[in-house]
Design an enzyme around this catalytic site. Structure first.
Site, PDB file in Angstrom:
ATOM      1  N   ALA A 249       0.427  -1.194  -0.016  1.00  0.00           N
ATOM      2  CA  ALA A 249       0.121   0.060   0.471  1.00  0.00           C
ATOM      3  C   ALA A 249       0.455   0.947  -0.085  1.00  0.00           C
ATOM      4  O   ALA A 249       0.431   2.045  -0.069  1.00  0.00           O
ATOM      5  CB  ALA A 249      -0.550   0.411   1.148  1.00  0.00           C
ATOM      6  N   ALA A 250       2.304   1.484  -0.156  1.00  0.00           N
ATOM      7  CA  ALA A 250       3.125   2.305   0.043  1.00  0.00           C
ATOM      8  C   ALA A 250       2.637   3.288  -1.470  1.00  0.00           C
ATOM      9  O   ALA A 250       2.066   4.209  -1.174  1.00  0.00           O
ATOM     10  CB  ALA A 250       4.686   2.039  -0.001  1.00  0.00           C
ATOM     11  N   GLY A 251       1.999   2.415  -2.289  1.00  0.00           N
ATOM     12  CA  GLY A 251       1.977   3.784  -3.437  1.00  0.00           C
ATOM     13  C   GLY A 251       0.212   4.322  -3.322  1.00  0.00           C
ATOM     14  O   GLY A 251      -0.086   5.502  -3.907  1.00  0.00           O
ATOM     15  N   ASP A 252      -0.311   3.576  -2.744  1.00  0.00           N
ATOM     16  CA  ASP A 252      -1.453   3.938  -2.525  1.00  0.00           C
ATOM     17  C   ASP A 252      -1.537   5.040  -1.488  1.00  0.00           C
ATOM     18  O   ASP A 252      -2.041   5.894  -2.141  1.00  0.00           O
ATOM     19  CB  ASP A 252      -2.323   2.404  -1.730  1.00  0.00           C
ATOM     20  CG  ASP A 252      -3.072   1.777  -2.557  1.00  0.00           C
ATOM     21  OD1 ASP A 252      -2.813   2.190  -4.299  1.00  0.00           O
ATOM     22  OD2 ASP A 252      -3.384   0.660  -1.999  1.00  0.00           O
TER      23      ASP A 252
END
Length: 306
Positions: A249-252
């Site tokens: 979820a880092a990109g989210d």
């Protein structure tokens, strides 16, 4: 105008933290299990809400315990859930995630009700799209729904930000209507055919996307940082150095924070710096939505140590 709408997926994440990701056919013993609300769309909506932006979330869930649990979680975060659709003919989406000791992950998704979001469902929320300043989408829902929502937004002057994940081939018609696209390294390569092995490759890939009609390109490069590229701007934004434990979820988080930054009036470069700080916090924690920081945590990074 209302500020931000997110259209995308809603999943439940079943996550195991283990020393290493198993090879095909191999069983690895030992690990820690977690169950969290997830899905790229939901993760990004939660990120917007926690970081300080009002957000409407459009998604399709199953009429089951997982869907209900997700609804309750989204409401606690302050997300407008009135546009989420319950589908009695399909289960809620599920994701099986394995995370190794270095924080890298391997994910398999069963889309369930996410795969049943249709242009007709988008038509039902068309007025809300038109009232939004930014529309943030991903590719864990069917492409016809993404393309139809983008067309409505473009006609209304709503700025469309597309996080093209998971990677897929995109039409020129969709790309030419985007205010911004935010691919990572592998997604950039699929979209452009350019090998992205560092800053130079990212710049070449971004130029291809600009030539296809996208107004702004942000290529995320993990531990390197993010490239900002448009007709007026080209800047390399370095990543914050942290000890990563889980990149899920880092990109989210990056995309949600980016939308908040833009909605608050930051320049594109300022908004990307803001988003980079947010994602740097998320990778120091386990899980998807459980890793998303609050605005207070994010603002604390801007204050000098006492």
């Amino acid at each position: 105008m209302e500020k931000i709408m997110v259209i995308g997926s809603s999943n439940t994440d079943l996550l195991i933290k283990t020393n290493r990701i198993p090879d095909p056919g191999e069983t690895v013993l030992g690990g820690t299990f977690m169950m969290n609300a997830g899905g790229k769309g939901a993760n990004q909506a939660v990120a917007v809400a926690r970081i300080g932006g009002g957000v409407k979330f459009v998604a399709k869930i199953g009429d089951d315990m997982f869907g209900q649990r997700s609804l309750e979680s989204y409401a606690r975060d302050g997300i407008d859930i009135s546009y989420i659709i319950k589908d009695g003919a399909a289960p809620s989406g599920m994701a099986l995630i394995t995370v190794d000791a270095a924080g890298e992950n391997c994910i398999v998704v069963a889309p369930g009700a996410n795969d049943r979001l249709t242009p007709a469902d988008i038509d039902a929320v068309a007025d809300a799209i038109r009232r939004s300043e930014y529309l943030l989408m991903q590719l864990e829902i069917p492409m016809p729904a993404v393309e139809y929502a983008a067309a409505i937004a473009r006609e209304a002057g709503t700025k469309v930000i597309l996080n093209p994940a998971p990677a897929a081939v995109l039409s020129d018609g969709l790309l030419s209507g985007l205010y911004m696209i935010t691919p990572n390294r592998s997604e950039s390569q699929l979209l452009t055919g350019v090998v992205v092995d560092g800053w130079e490759g990212a710049e070449r890939a971004a130029d291809v996307l600009l030539a296809r009609g996208v107004r702004n390109v942000v290529v995320t490069l993990g531990s390197l940082g993010a490239l900002v590229r448009s007709g007026e701007v080209s800047e390399r934004i370095p990543a914050h150095r942290v000890d990563a434990v889980d990149t899920t979820a880092a990109g989210d988080v990056f995309n949600g924070a980016l939308c908040v930054g833009l909605a608050e009036g930051r320049t594109l470069v300022e908004a990307v710096r803001f988003a980079t700080r947010a994602s740097s916090i998320s990778v120091t924690r386990m899980g998807a939505q459980s890793s998303i920081p609050t605005r207070a945590e994010l603002d604390s990074l801007d204050r000098p140590e006492p």
